[in-house]
Design an enzyme around this catalytic site. Structure first.
Site, mmCIF file in Angstrom:
data_model
loop_
_atom_site.group_PDB
_atom_site.id
_atom_site.type_symbol
_atom_site.label_atom_id
_atom_site.label_comp_id
_atom_site.label_asym_id
_atom_site.label_seq_id
_atom_site.Cartn_x
_atom_site.Cartn_y
_atom_site.Cartn_z
ATOM 1 N N ILE A 103 -5.982 3.922 -7.715
ATOM 2 C CA ILE A 103 -3.970 4.211 -7.103
ATOM 3 C C ILE A 103 -3.990 2.783 -6.899
ATOM 4 C CG2 ILE A 103 -4.693 6.512 -5.744
ATOM 5 C CD1 ILE A 103 -5.248 5.729 -3.551
ATOM 6 N N ASP A 104 -4.681 1.576 -6.189
ATOM 7 C CA ASP A 104 -4.719 0.554 -6.099
ATOM 8 C C ASP A 104 -3.429 -0.675 -6.644
ATOM 9 O OD1 ASP A 104 -5.886 -0.675 -7.935
ATOM 10 O OD2 ASP A 104 -8.224 -0.170 -7.659
ATOM 11 N N HIS A 119 -4.211 9.210 -11.784
ATOM 12 C CA HIS A 119 -4.503 9.526 -9.704
ATOM 13 C C HIS A 119 -3.620 9.337 -9.182
ATOM 14 C CE1 HIS A 119 -8.909 10.605 -10.656
ATOM 15 N NE2 HIS A 119 -7.619 11.264 -11.499
ATOM 16 N N CYS A 127 8.862 12.742 0.701
ATOM 17 C CA CYS A 127 8.811 13.916 1.803
ATOM 18 C C CYS A 127 8.029 15.345 1.454
ATOM 19 C CB CYS A 127 9.823 14.115 2.195
ATOM 20 S SG CYS A 127 10.318 15.339 3.457
ATOM 21 N N CYS A 130 11.345 18.062 1.614
ATOM 22 C CA CYS A 130 13.143 17.945 1.014
ATOM 23 C C CYS A 130 12.590 16.966 -0.126
ATOM 24 C CB CYS A 130 14.028 16.831 1.581
ATOM 25 S SG CYS A 130 13.696 14.921 2.217
ATOM 26 N N CYS A 152 9.742 12.035 8.022
ATOM 27 C CA CYS A 152 11.159 11.915 6.794
ATOM 28 C C CYS A 152 11.892 11.787 7.598
ATOM 29 C CB CYS A 152 11.331 13.033 5.910
ATOM 30 S SG CYS A 152 12.658 12.784 4.486
ATOM 31 N N CYS A 155 15.338 14.225 6.290
ATOM 32 C CA CYS A 155 15.256 15.848 6.753
ATOM 33 C C CYS A 155 14.865 15.278 7.998
ATOM 34 C CB CYS A 155 14.190 16.450 5.209
ATOM 35 S SG CYS A 155 12.747 16.526 5.639
HETATM 36 P P1 NAD Z 1 -16.773 6.268 -8.573
HETATM 37 O O1 NAD Z 1 -16.592 5.930 -7.150
HETATM 38 O O2 NAD Z 1 -16.679 7.971 -8.287
HETATM 39 O O3 NAD Z 1 -17.431 5.323 -8.881
HETATM 40 C C1 NAD Z 1 -17.633 3.821 -9.044
HETATM 41 C C2 NAD Z 1 -18.173 3.625 -10.567
HETATM 42 O O4 NAD Z 1 -18.216 2.246 -10.703
HETATM 43 C C3 NAD Z 1 -19.419 3.998 -9.998
HETATM 44 O O5 NAD Z 1 -20.710 4.177 -11.541
HETATM 45 C C4 NAD Z 1 -20.335 2.245 -9.424
HETATM 46 O O6 NAD Z 1 -21.710 2.118 -10.331
HETATM 47 C C5 NAD Z 1 -19.192 1.398 -9.696
HETATM 48 N N1 NAD Z 1 -19.279 -0.033 -10.300
HETATM 49 C C6 NAD Z 1 -18.989 0.016 -8.705
HETATM 50 N N2 NAD Z 1 -19.166 -1.394 -8.305
HETATM 51 C C7 NAD Z 1 -18.974 -1.878 -9.712
HETATM 52 C C8 NAD Z 1 -18.184 -3.520 -10.728
HETATM 53 N N3 NAD Z 1 -18.187 -4.661 -9.644
HETATM 54 N N4 NAD Z 1 -18.306 -3.436 -11.809
HETATM 55 C C9 NAD Z 1 -18.738 -2.356 -12.585
HETATM 56 N N5 NAD Z 1 -18.467 -1.349 -12.320
HETATM 57 C C10 NAD Z 1 -19.197 -0.723 -10.411
HETATM 58 O O7 NAD Z 1 -15.050 6.228 -9.070
HETATM 59 P P2 NAD Z 1 -14.003 6.983 -10.271
HETATM 60 O O8 NAD Z 1 -14.998 7.024 -11.260
HETATM 61 O O9 NAD Z 1 -12.983 6.298 -10.287
HETATM 62 O O10 NAD Z 1 -13.105 7.457 -9.229
HETATM 63 C C11 NAD Z 1 -13.038 7.833 -7.785
HETATM 64 C C12 NAD Z 1 -11.950 8.411 -7.450
HETATM 65 O O11 NAD Z 1 -11.775 8.276 -6.864
HETATM 66 C C13 NAD Z 1 -10.701 8.445 -8.875
HETATM 67 O O12 NAD Z 1 -10.403 9.502 -8.936
HETATM 68 C C14 NAD Z 1 -9.378 7.030 -7.953
HETATM 69 O O13 NAD Z 1 -8.620 7.716 -7.986
HETATM 70 C C15 NAD Z 1 -10.669 7.205 -6.611
HETATM 71 N N6 NAD Z 1 -11.155 5.906 -5.565
HETATM 72 C C16 NAD Z 1 -9.740 4.713 -6.341
HETATM 73 C C17 NAD Z 1 -9.673 3.782 -5.525
HETATM 74 C C18 NAD Z 1 -9.251 2.505 -5.926
HETATM 75 O O14 NAD Z 1 -8.018 2.470 -6.509
HETATM 76 N N7 NAD Z 1 -9.835 1.182 -6.186
HETATM 77 C C19 NAD Z 1 -11.516 3.496 -4.491
HETATM 78 C C20 NAD Z 1 -11.915 4.661 -4.124
HETATM 79 C C21 NAD Z 1 -11.445 5.559 -5.737
#
Ligand code: NAD
Length: 253
Positions: A103-104, A119, A127, A130, A152, A155
């Protein structure tokens, strides 16, 4: 190094390559993944409560208190060498799309153009009353200053929710459909930094494989589908991906 060469060779031989990324690609930008130990994100909270749509509706303040540190890191994060390697691959015509669970917004900030954010993302908030849409970054910056649940102004004080998919919510239909199409169409999927434990996103590499694609997995820890991959590299994305792209470029020039 042998695995780097093999991966570069597969990239050269492929015509429709899709990147599939998870939180692990962004850890070297300072954003913790959810499963790392001692990052603190899940300490003292039940994710199924605080990061669920039911929990959000019941107690938005608890959600925002939990998400605030993550929002602060994300707002200030910059793409790392792994994100930039994907941009290079796109520029040399070797990457057709990225499917991300993140989501970053770091793939967008890095410069990739065809991204399916399964995601959701933090660039907007909506909101719940609304459905007015707000600039997510402005809302998060306000949150960092006042620690209050964003409301919001269009609304009667409806609660604003970032456009991210919480537990218990459906994935955005069009993004999921486009990601499924790309997974069926690709001949190579490069999976980076995902535990592949969150469905339905984690089904897409399997769909790609069943549709005839080869899989590359770059992840620190083993995943449940390592046995399906042509190449598995247990290493840091920001270290491994640039080396692969360099090899591809050397062979093209
Ligand atoms: P996860 O946390 O389940 O798994 C992350 C995986 O990345 C792990 O298996 C780990 O071994 C590996 N990892 C960590 N650092 C690494 C690196 N530097 N190089 C290579 N591999 C590395 O993550 P997921 O499978 O994306 O699921 C988590 C959920 O949480 C997702 O739905 C996501 O939307 C959300 N999330 C997003 C963010 C973001 O937007 N950056 C951060 C945290 C969680």
């Amino acid at each position: 190094m042998e695995k780097i060469f093999r991966t570069a060779q597969l990239i050269q031989q492929s015509n429709y390559i899709v990147g599939f990324t998870g939180a692990g690609i962004s850890t070297d930008s300072g954003i913790p993944d959810f499963r790392s130990h001692d990052c603190g994100l899940w300490n003292n909270v039940d994710p199924l409560v605080v990061a669920s749509i039911y929990g959000f509706r019941r107690n938005p303040q608890a959600f925002y208190d939990w998400v605030r540190p993550l929002a602060e890191i994300t707002i200030n994060a910059a793409p790392n060498a792994a994100h930039l390697a994907f941009v290079q691959l796109e520029q040399i015509g070797k990457l057709s799309a990225i499917i991300t669970q993140n989501i970053d917004m770091l793939h967008t900030r890095a410069g990739n153009t065809n991204i399916f954010e399964l995601h959701g993302h933090l660039r907007q908030a909506t909101c719940l009353h609304c459905l007015e849409v707000y600039d997510g970054e402005i809302i998060l910056k306000q949150l960092l200053m006042n620690h209050q649940v964003p409301k919001c102004t269009a609304c009667d004080n409806g609660v604003l929710k970032p456009n991210v998919v919480l537990f218990g919510e459906q994935l955005p239909f069009r993004e999921l459909q486009a990601a499924q199409d790309a997974s069926r169409k690709c001949d190579l999927m490069i999976i980076v930094g995902s535990s592949l434990e969150v469905a339905p996103a984690s089904d897409l590499p399997v769909l790609a494989k069943r549709s005839g694609a080869k899989l590359i997995i770059i992840n620190l820890d083993p995943t449940p589908i390592d046995h399906l991959a042509e190449v598995v590299i247990h290493g840091r994305a920001a270290d491994v991906l640039p080396k692969i792209v360099k090899q591809v470029e050397l062979k093209i020039t």
